[in-house]
Write a protein that holds these residues in place. Structure first.
Motif, PDB file in Angstrom:
ATOM      1  N   UNK A  36       0.859  -1.188   0.000  1.00 42.63           N
ATOM      2  CA  UNK A  36       0.000   0.000   0.000  1.00 42.63           C
ATOM      3  C   UNK A  36       0.893   1.235   0.000  1.00 42.63           C
ATOM      4  N   UNK A  37       0.394   2.330  -0.523  1.00 47.50           N
ATOM      5  CA  UNK A  37       1.137   3.581  -0.557  1.00 47.50           C
ATOM      6  C   UNK A  37       0.573   4.581   0.435  1.00 47.50           C
ATOM      7  N   UNK A  38       1.463   5.304   1.088  1.00 48.85           N
ATOM      8  CA  UNK A  38       1.054   6.343   2.043  1.00 48.85           C
ATOM      9  C   UNK A  38       1.849   7.602   1.740  1.00 48.85           C
ATOM     10  N   UNK A  39       1.166   8.728   1.731  1.00 41.22           N
ATOM     11  CA  UNK A  39       1.837  10.004   1.532  1.00 41.22           C
ATOM     12  C   UNK A  39       1.186  11.063   2.414  1.00 41.22           C
ATOM     13  N   UNK A  40       1.854  12.182   2.539  1.00 42.22           N
ATOM     14  CA  UNK A  40       1.332  13.302   3.327  1.00 42.22           C
ATOM     15  C   UNK A  40       1.126  14.483   2.385  1.00 42.22           C
ATOM     16  N   UNK A  86      -6.960   2.161  -6.315  1.00 43.89           N
ATOM     17  CA  UNK A  86      -7.460   3.299  -5.530  1.00 43.89           C
ATOM     18  C   UNK A  86      -7.711   2.989  -4.055  1.00 43.89           C
ATOM     19  N   UNK A  87      -7.955   1.747  -3.722  1.00 43.54           N
ATOM     20  CA  UNK A  87      -8.220   1.406  -2.321  1.00 43.54           C
ATOM     21  C   UNK A  87      -6.949   1.071  -1.546  1.00 43.54           C
ATOM     22  N   UNK A  88      -5.781   1.245  -2.182  1.00 43.85           N
ATOM     23  CA  UNK A  88      -4.524   0.904  -1.529  1.00 43.85           C
ATOM     24  C   UNK A  88      -3.601   2.107  -1.369  1.00 43.85           C
ATOM     25  N   UNK A  89      -4.143   3.314  -1.429  1.00 40.96           N
ATOM     26  CA  UNK A  89      -3.362   4.533  -1.219  1.00 40.96           C
ATOM     27  C   UNK A  89      -4.022   5.353  -0.118  1.00 40.96           C
ATOM     28  N   UNK A  90      -3.210   5.802   0.825  1.00 38.94           N
ATOM     29  CA  UNK A  90      -3.702   6.600   1.943  1.00 38.94           C
ATOM     30  C   UNK A  90      -2.966   7.940   1.941  1.00 38.94           C
ATOM     31  N   UNK A  91      -3.723   9.017   2.035  1.00 46.99           N
ATOM     32  CA  UNK A  91      -3.143  10.357   2.100  1.00 46.99           C
ATOM     33  C   UNK A  91      -3.428  10.917   3.487  1.00 46.99           C
ATOM     34  N   UNK A  92      -2.385  11.196   4.228  1.00 51.67           N
ATOM     35  CA  UNK A  92      -2.528  11.685   5.601  1.00 51.67           C
ATOM     36  C   UNK A  92      -2.652  13.197   5.672  1.00 51.67           C
ATOM     37  N   UNK A  93      -2.875  13.840   4.532  1.00 49.60           N
ATOM     38  CA  UNK A  93      -2.945  15.300   4.540  1.00 49.60           C
ATOM     39  C   UNK A  93      -1.580  15.869   4.884  1.00 49.60           C
ATOM     40  N   UNK A 130       1.401  11.286  11.397  1.00 45.07           N
ATOM     41  CA  UNK A 130       0.301  10.332  11.291  1.00 45.07           C
ATOM     42  C   UNK A 130       0.557   9.338  10.162  1.00 45.07           C
ATOM     43  N   UNK A 131       1.152   9.790   9.067  1.00 48.01           N
ATOM     44  CA  UNK A 131       1.448   8.888   7.951  1.00 48.01           C
ATOM     45  C   UNK A 131       2.362   7.755   8.408  1.00 48.01           C
ATOM     46  N   UNK A 132       3.373   8.081   9.185  1.00 46.36           N
ATOM     47  CA  UNK A 132       4.318   7.063   9.652  1.00 46.36           C
ATOM     48  C   UNK A 132       3.662   6.126  10.661  1.00 46.36           C
TER      49      UNK A 132
END
Length: 91
Positions: free
Chosen positions: A12-16, A32-39, A44-46
């Motif tokens: 999964x991908x995570x970005x801020x 699309x269901x495997x990416x999270x954007x922490x704003x 919080x992303x980590x």
């Protein structure tokens, strides 16, 4: 990421707030269901990455900032490294 994501459903991908600058946009289009954007919450992303890793996923945290120089470094050490979690950090 897109090729790896095709072979590994646990990635999964995570970005801020940097989806396009870090290159996660194609991954989000494919999965699309495997990416999270922490704003703008890099810490919080980590921490989210640590939680997802504990749940059996393999998060890739992508950020343009120099992670060891920023606030997420504490979360990287305390939430990820201390527990030896499978998290990839891609600055």
């Amino acid at each position: 990421m897109v090729a790896v994501g095709g072979r590994r459903p646990d990635v999964v991908g995570i970005t801020a707030a940097m989806l396009h600058p870090v290159g996660l946009a194609p991954f989000k289009q494919a999965y699309p269901d495997r990416v999270y954007d922490a704003g703008i919450a890099e810490q919080h992303a980590m921490t989210r990455a640590a939680g997802l890793a504990m749940a059996g996923l393999h998060p890739v945290v992508s950020d343009l900032r120099d992670v060891p120089q920023t606030a997420p470094s504490t979360r990287l050490l305390m939430d990820v490294a201390l527990h030896k979690l499978p998290v990839t950090v891609n600055p």
